[in-house]
Motif scaffolding. Structure first.
Motif, short mmCIF file in Angstrom:
data_model
loop_
_atom_site.label_atom_id
_atom_site.label_comp_id
_atom_site.label_asym_id
_atom_site.label_seq_id
_atom_site.Cartn_x
_atom_site.Cartn_y
_atom_site.Cartn_z
N MET A 1 0.85 -1.20 0.00
CA MET A 1 0.00 0.00 0.00
C MET A 1 0.88 1.24 0.00
O MET A 1 1.92 1.26 0.64
CB MET A 1 -0.85 -0.04 1.27
N ASN A 2 0.47 2.24 -0.71
CA ASN A 2 1.34 3.39 -0.89
C ASN A 2 0.95 4.61 -0.07
O ASN A 2 1.45 5.69 -0.31
CB ASN A 2 1.42 3.75 -2.36
N ASP A 4 0.94 5.91 3.74
CA ASP A 4 1.26 5.64 5.14
C ASP A 4 0.22 6.33 6.01
O ASP A 4 0.07 7.55 5.98
CB ASP A 4 2.67 6.18 5.44
N ASP A 78 8.85 -10.52 0.71
CA ASP A 78 8.04 -9.59 1.49
C ASP A 78 8.52 -8.16 1.30
O ASP A 78 8.66 -7.41 2.24
CB ASP A 78 8.07 -9.95 2.97
N ARG A 80 7.16 -5.58 0.14
CA ARG A 80 6.25 -4.45 0.23
C ARG A 80 6.04 -3.98 1.67
O ARG A 80 5.30 -3.03 1.92
CB ARG A 80 4.93 -4.81 -0.40
N ARG A 81 6.67 -4.67 2.57
CA ARG A 81 6.51 -4.31 3.97
C ARG A 81 7.16 -2.96 4.24
O ARG A 81 8.23 -2.67 3.77
CB ARG A 81 7.19 -5.40 4.80
N ARG A 82 6.47 -2.16 4.97
CA ARG A 82 7.01 -0.82 5.25
C ARG A 82 6.38 -0.23 6.50
O ARG A 82 5.47 -0.81 7.09
CB ARG A 82 6.75 0.10 4.09
N HIS A 84 7.66 0.49 9.53
CA HIS A 84 8.03 0.16 10.90
C HIS A 84 9.10 1.11 11.41
O HIS A 84 10.02 1.43 10.69
CB HIS A 84 8.57 -1.27 10.98
N PHE B 32 -5.25 3.09 -5.46
CA PHE B 32 -4.51 1.83 -5.25
C PHE B 32 -5.40 0.60 -5.41
O PHE B 32 -4.93 -0.52 -5.35
CB PHE B 32 -3.88 1.81 -3.85
N ASP B 282 1.34 -8.50 5.82
CA ASP B 282 2.22 -8.90 4.74
C ASP B 282 2.83 -10.29 4.89
O ASP B 282 3.14 -10.94 3.90
CB ASP B 282 3.32 -7.85 4.53
#
Lengths: 84, 610
Positions: A1-2, A4, A78, A80-82, A84, B32, B282
């Motif tokens: 997902m883009n 945040d 993985d 696309r994980r972001r 954190h 999206f 994820d």
């Protein structure tokens, strides 16, 4: 997902914090606060929310910047994980 | 009642700001939403902390905020059993033991998992009953919200200013909440719902924490609260040995088995409403972490939603006050008149008024009955000055809408994947199902509105919801438990077990009655064979019977049938699935470590408030 979440959420709490603390500052010492035991809760809580909102926003922006600098990984992992 | 709710421009501004952000998030997410996976499963790409907070707030709707405050005012700290016994253990269990199968099986919904593990008919049964239940719950949320807005006269000033009849407020509130929820889900799907659940979580804290602090300050801190309340209010375990010696009217076994095991595991471990948020993360390890992350705030929420109920009871009952102020040499005398309902109430909890005659409702002994559902709202109105009042009311509205949203996204997913794609229109393009999901959202909301109007006849939100959950959800957990941990369980066994469980629940409800209730909605509609000391005890035992019937019937039928070949059950049954190696190297971030610390914390809390 883009997107945040921390960015819009931070923005909202910053705005609510500004509104509450400005209003609280303008009405300090008024009869409005008789019900809370003469504590200017709007000013105090407004400032708390303001700080919370700004911290969230800054963290969100930083996370987004970091994610943009990271080269995109192949979608099989993985990557696309972001956030954190 | 509450004729003095005067919202100022600043309150409206805060409320408006929230609505703008909610819809804004939906619009920002719209670009999206390219595939059905993006729409229904949030692309399986969200961070664990977001899903964790959403997992917890997905059930933070009407039942939670109003109901728990009401129950706190009625029963005291014992209400915390709904959290510490009735949620935390189940959340730990689903995270540690069940999530690997939900996430790892690649099922897109809980009913789809049932098809993979058992067969088509079990899935169909679950999908249909679940779809009905989500629509029902969302309708009740909507109804409760409209009713509350009406009772608190929130929109009265606005309607009077615009010259509109006050009778339209109920319909206007329904339409407003429907349009907003529809808007953000139609645009951003599950991601939008999850983001808004997190937003609502933060708003509830922002709006309720000052309420607790001001309320505590007002009664003189914890010691003041203790002094103002009967001792039973401050203990959660006192008198639990026997049903007749505690305010809940439940014994420890009924509580631990009925609430702590059957009802709570049935809800937190099988309800797609909450599971969908964990499945949106994820990685599998993060999916396991989601319920555990959710359990941390869940554990402390009693202080935010139950404590206001206690504070409302402990506060001084309002009465007419005349204040004299001298302004410019002129003496101004102002009389603050309280309504009869407020003056007849206890603390800040007003007496119940008949909505038709406007008279105060009296109980059998001639004393006024209290309207506990108004405990939290009247706290907000009593303590909050304009500004903070806007924030508090926004938090309340947000919680109602987010309760609806979770149900609506669960509905559109189950409808599209498990009913439409499976039985009505197979093999269409992904874009077709994406479009279907959007329109299912519209349909779900319209059905909710219809239910909300139909539900106007029911008075107690909490009891009605509990009743529905115990019929549909209570037997469910036996099916999942057997399915995931006993490889012999067959599809026929699961299906007949589920039917038997629901029938047992209905039969038990029809054959028993809580004390002092009339046969009908409260039970006893077949004949009364047994009387329970409270309706809560009856609910818990209905659940226990439903679970046991399902368990026994499923085992017996399975033993007579032929199980699925083991090769087909890999990834679906515990004993046949190789344990995934943990990818987490920091030891304290491992789900198991998190689970143990949660257990220690919840036991400590129970000991402190025993």
């Amino acid at each position: 997902m883009n997107l945040d979440l921390r960015i819009p959420m931070g923005m909202m709490f910053t705005l609510v914090g500004v509104i509450l603390s400005v209003y609280g500052w303008a009405t300090r010492g008024s009869a409005l606060y008789a019900r809370t035991g003469n504590v200017d809760v709007n000013l105090g809580w407004g400032l708390v929310l303001l700080v919370f909102g700004v911290v969230l926003f800054v963290l969100g922006r930083r996370g987004e910047r970091r994610a943009r600098m990271r080269p995109p990984k192949p979608p099989a992992t993985d990557g696309r994980r972001r956030g954190h | 009642m509450f004729g003095h709710t005067q919202l100022t421009a600043i309150d409206w501004l805060i409320m408006l700001l929230y609505f703008i952000f909610v819809l804004g998030i939906g619009f920002a997410l719209k670009r999206f939403m390219k595939t059905s996976k993006d729409f229904f499963q949030a692309g399986r790409a969200l961070p664990a902390w977001i899903c964790g907070l959403a997992f917890m707030s997905a059930n933070l709707g009407a039942q939670e905020v109003i109901g728990m405050g009401a129950s706190g005012a009625k029963y005291g700290i014992a209400t915390s059993h709904f959290y510490w016994i009735g949620a935390i253990p189940a959340m730990i269990f689903v995270g540690i033991f069940m999530m690997p199968f939900y996430y790892g099986s690649k099922a897109r919904s809980v009913p789809e998992f049932l098809r993979l593990r058992f067969d088509e008919k079990t899935r169909a049964l679950n999908a249909c009953s679940f779809a009905v239940m989500t629509v029902f719950s969302s309708g009740i949320s909507m109804y409760a919200m409209a009713r509350l807005i009406q009772t608190l006269h929130i929109f009265d000033g606005l309607f009077l200013a615009l010259g509109l009849p006050l009778g339209w407020i109920f319909h206007f509130s329904m339409l407003l909440s429907a349009m907003i929820v529809l808007g953000y889900i139609f645009l951003g799907g599950l991601t939008s719902a999850i983001y808004n659940e997190v937003l609502q979580f933060a708003l509830i804290i922002a709006g309720f924490l000052p309420l607790v602090l001001i309320g505590l300050h007002n009664v003189g801190g914890i010691s003041g609260l203790r002094a103002a309340l009967p001792t039973a209010y401050m203990h959660s375990w006192r008198g639990m040995e026997h049903a007749s010696t505690n305010p809940l009217g439940v014994d420890a076994f009924g509580l631990a088995m009925g609430l702590g095991f059957v009802l709570s595991f049935g809800y937190w471990c099988t309800d797609f409403l909450v599971i969908q948020t964990a499945m949106a993360t994820d990685t599998q390890e993060n999916a396991r972490r989601v319920p555990l992350i959710a359990a941390i705030p869940k554990m402390f929420f009693p202080f935010l939603v139950i404590l206001p109920g206690l504070l409302a009871i402990a506060a001084t009952t309002p009465h007419n006050v005349t204040t004299e102020t001298v302004a410019n040499g002129v003496i101004v005398r102002e009389t603050h008149v309280v309504s009869k309902a407020e003056a007849e109430g206890r603390g800040l909890v007003p007496a119940k008024t008949d909505p038709i005659s406007g008279k105060i409702v009296l109980d059998a002994s001639g004393k006024p009955e209290l309207d506990y559902d108004l405990a939290i709202p009247s706290m907000l109105l009593h303590y909050f000055p304009s500004g903070l009042l806007g924030l508090g009311l926004t938090a309340l509205l947000a919680s109602f809408m987010s309760g609806m949203a979770g149900n609506v996204t669960a509905f559109n997913t189950v409808w599209t994947y498990d009913i439409y794609q499976s039985y009505l229109h197979k093999g269409a393009s992904d874009q077709h199902y994406l479009k279907m999901g959007r329109w299912a959202t519209v349909g779900g909301i319209l059905l909710s509105m219809a239910t909300a109007y139909a539900a106007s006849g029911f008075n107690n939100i909490m009891d009605t919801l509990q009743l529905v959950f115990s019929f549909v959800n209570a037997p469910l957990f036996a099916t999942f438990l057997l399915g995931m941990f006993w490889k012999r369980t067959t599809g026929n066994g699961a299906f007949t077990g589920l039917v038997a469980g629901t029938v047992a629940a209905m039969a038990h409800h029809g054959l028993t009655l809580p004390i002092e209730a009339h046969p009908g909605l409260h039970g006893g509609w077949i004949t009364v064979l047994h009387t329970y000391p409270s309706d809560m005890a009856q609910n818990f035992w209905t659940a226990i019977w439903a679970f046991s019937a399902n368990f026994v019937v499923a085992v017996v039928v399975s033993l007579f049938g032929k199980p699925k070949p083991e090769a087909e059950l890999v990834g679906l049954v515990h004993s046949l699935t190789p344990k995934a190696a943990s990818v987490e190297h920091v030891w304290w971030k491992r789900p198991e470590v998190l689970a143990v610390s949660l257990l220690v914390m919840v036991i400590t809390l129970n000991l402190i408030f025993r």
